[in-house]
Scaffold this motif. Structure first.
Motif, PDB file in Angstrom:
ATOM      1  N   CYS A 178       0.727  -1.246   0.017  1.00 59.85           N
ATOM      2  CA  CYS A 178       0.106  -0.099   0.040  1.00 59.85           C
ATOM      3  C   CYS A 178       0.935   1.372   0.157  1.00 59.85           C
ATOM      4  CB  CYS A 178      -0.960  -0.007   1.192  1.00 59.85           C
ATOM      5  SG  CYS A 178      -0.073   0.247   2.748  1.00 59.85           S
ATOM      6  N   GLU A 179       0.241   2.426  -0.365  1.00 63.24           N
ATOM      7  CA  GLU A 179       1.197   3.536  -0.501  1.00 63.24           C
ATOM      8  C   GLU A 179       1.571   4.133   0.806  1.00 63.24           C
ATOM      9  OE1 GLU A 179       2.643   7.065  -2.530  1.00 63.24           O
ATOM     10  OE2 GLU A 179       1.558   5.044  -3.353  1.00 63.24           O
ATOM     11  N   ARG A 180       1.058   3.595   2.111  1.00 62.10           N
ATOM     12  CA  ARG A 180       1.474   4.027   3.190  1.00 62.10           C
ATOM     13  C   ARG A 180       2.917   3.273   3.537  1.00 62.10           C
ATOM     14  NH1 ARG A 180      -1.874   3.705   8.901  1.00 62.10           N
ATOM     15  NH2 ARG A 180      -0.380   4.532  10.371  1.00 62.10           N
ATOM     16  N   VAL A 181       2.933   1.993   3.312  1.00 60.43           N
ATOM     17  CA  VAL A 181       4.051   1.105   3.337  1.00 60.43           C
ATOM     18  C   VAL A 181       5.327   1.757   2.673  1.00 60.43           C
ATOM     19  CG1 VAL A 181       5.068  -0.962   3.328  1.00 60.43           C
ATOM     20  CG2 VAL A 181       2.862  -0.930   4.181  1.00 60.43           C
ATOM     21  N   ALA A 182       5.077   1.982   1.390  1.00 59.63           N
ATOM     22  CA  ALA A 182       6.152   2.566   0.481  1.00 59.63           C
ATOM     23  C   ALA A 182       6.525   3.965   0.961  1.00 59.63           C
ATOM     24  CB  ALA A 182       5.326   2.779  -0.896  1.00 59.63           C
ATOM     25  N   LEU A 183       5.679   4.578   1.428  1.00 57.68           N
ATOM     26  CA  LEU A 183       6.066   6.319   1.873  1.00 57.68           C
ATOM     27  C   LEU A 183       7.134   5.926   3.066  1.00 57.68           C
ATOM     28  CD1 LEU A 183       5.828   9.126   1.819  1.00 57.68           C
ATOM     29  CD2 LEU A 183       3.614   8.919   3.328  1.00 57.68           C
ATOM     30  N   TYR A 184       6.668   4.824   3.885  1.00 51.39           N
ATOM     31  CA  TYR A 184       7.415   4.563   5.343  1.00 51.39           C
ATOM     32  C   TYR A 184       8.764   4.107   4.785  1.00 51.39           C
ATOM     33  CZ  TYR A 184       9.045   2.316   9.611  1.00 51.39           C
ATOM     34  OH  TYR A 184       9.641   1.707  10.677  1.00 51.39           O
TER      35      TYR A 184
END
Length: 319
Positions: A178-184
């Protein structure tokens, strides 16, 4: 070098250098002008992926080419040479990079580079605002000026956080996260880059404490408006809480009043500016820039928080 983009969104092989170049421009990876030194077979190769806020390419032109790069706009390029060599020309300097070397090109960088026929390069495109925000979240003092990195090449570390995080990102399928994991992951890599490459930022004790969302919101607002007067009432309105709740929040999370928090951020920013900025002529102009009109009180507050007078900080830079 043991780094490879093994999970990617696009792969191109067996093409001419111009086709590879046009693909990167179409993907907004960075404007450039390609000059092919001599005719060659269509053997250029490219792997490309997006991962959170990052864009990554691994490329080889398969022949000697020259690229002219205008100012890049609102992003950085971390470039790591995987094989071969390249020669950079920038601001009258010539820099030779060999396999294993790395360098970061800033948003205002304008340069030309010549790739050897066997040159293979990994390039990570990092948006300026993303890196600025990441720096703040990890306790660095930032200003409205872009983050500046040392232009001297650095051998990319073969171990440690930067190496491990980059390898993880290169091997992960961005479509499965998900975008959140990639952003992290992207933020962790951004922090590792700031820790690995010399830059003009300093750490701040005032930024590395509370992670309460209102404190983070106020921290970002203050850092974006450091040279203006920031009334406490504006901070309460920003967070949509009462003035009393704001004071209680700061007491609980930072042990400071909102005004003292703002003052500390300004003092630490001034310290960083006096320590690193060769264009600073005197303490008075910097103090006034950040809203300190009583110079005697400013010097006392600066010494109490930093541990020395502002004139001593500036004098040390001029030695």
């Amino acid at each position: 070098m043991n780094i490879s983009l093994s999970a990617f969104d696009h792969k191109i092989s067996g093409v001419l250098p111009y086709e590879l170049s046009n693909f990167l421009i179409h993907k907004n990876f960075g404007e450039h002008y390609l000059i092919q030194k001599k005719a060659s077979a269509p053997v250029s190769e490219l792997k490309f992926k997006r991962f959170g806020s990052l864009c990554i390419s691994e490329l080889s032109y398969g022949s000697e080419v020259q690229l002219k790069i205008p100012p890049m706009g609102d992003f950085y390029h971390l470039q790591i040479l995987l094989a071969g060599s390249c020669v950079l020309h920038s601001q009258g300097r010539q820099i030779v990079l060999s396999a294993g070397d790395s360098i970061i090109h800033a948003p205002n960088a304008e340069y030309s580079t010549i790739y050897s026929a066997d040159c293979k390069k990994l390039i990570v495109k990092i948006p300026k605002d993303f890196l600025q925000q990441t720096a703040r979240e990890f306790g660095y003092l930032t200003s409205q000026e872009p983050i500046r990195f040392d232009s001297t090449p650095l051998v990319f570390p073969a171990s440690g956080p930067a190496f491990n995080l980059l390898n993880d990102i290169l091997s992960q399928d961005s479509q499965r996260h998900c975008e959140r994991v990639a952003l992290y992951y992207a933020k962790l890599l951004g922090n590792a880059i700031l820790d690995t490459y010399d830059n003009n930022l300093d750490h701040s004790d005032s930024l590395s404490g509370s992670h309460h969302r209102h404190i983070e919101q106020i921290r970002d607002h203050v850092l974006e408006n450091l040279t203006t007067d920031i009334p406490v009432a504006d901070l309460a309105r920003l967070c949509r809480i009462s003035r009393k709740s704001l004071y209680n929040l700061f007491e609980r999370e930072t042990g400071l009043t909102p005004s003292a928090y703002i003052r500390r951020l300004k003092l630490e920013t001034i310290h960083a500016e006096l320590s690193r900025n060769l264009r600073v002529r005197n303490v008075t102009e910097v103090a006034l820039k950040y809203g300190f009109t009583n110079l005697g009180r400013f010097s006392a507050q600066y010494r109490e928080h930093i541990g020395e007078l502002p004139s001593e900080t500036l004098r040390r830079l001029s030695r």
